[in-house]
Design a protein around this motif. Sequence first.
Motif: not given
Length: 214
Positions: A104-112, A119-136
């Motif tokens: 269905x598309x391209x999954x992309x996960x980036x960590x720094x 995280x860009x889900x192949x459906x177009x959903x996006x998740x952005x974590x700016x140093x929180x929560x701690x486990x992420x």
Amino acid sequence: MFKKLIAAFSSRRHASAAQPYKQDELNLMYQLLFCDDPQLVQQGPEPASLFGTAPDPRVVQTIGEDPAEESRVRLLAWQWLRAAGQPVASRELLGVVVEVPLEGGLDVLAAYADGTVRYIHHTGRVAVFEGAPDNVAQQGKLLVHAAIPLASAKGLAKHRAAPPVLGNLRLSLLAADGLHVRDGTFGDVDRDKLASPVLKQAQRLLDIVVRQGS
């Protein structure tokens, strides 16, 4: 501000630019993950010294070397120095981008290295974590740390290409001295003693990210 960036991206994109998504905003976010095009963020919050008409290389190097600065900003600083022909002695790894094409598309996960995660889900959903929560954040840092030996391996590609084809995956390692790319089939990467730990840590991070959204 983001709308201005989308408009600028749309006006200057060209046929060779990777555009894995139908929406310009997702293609822009995808490009920004690699921290290799300062022109894309000239209107953003990054330090103006990176984008002035005559940046001082000493100032830019200070940004690149500053562990308190955002990893993505540091990567842009190192990229500017390399493009300007300035010597870059550091090989510090500051980010990892994992690309997995699906039906269905391209999954992309980036960590720094600073614990930020995208995280860009192949459906177009996006998740952005700016140093929180701690486990992420902690798992994001573990992913980058796991990739350090791979970034020093010989034979890795040094340039970005079109996203991987279905059945393959790609690990893009973002370091001060440039890009280091390992791609191949899942089996190929999993059998690689340097790449396999990166893949495993990426899967752990993805599991945590998915749980955050559930």
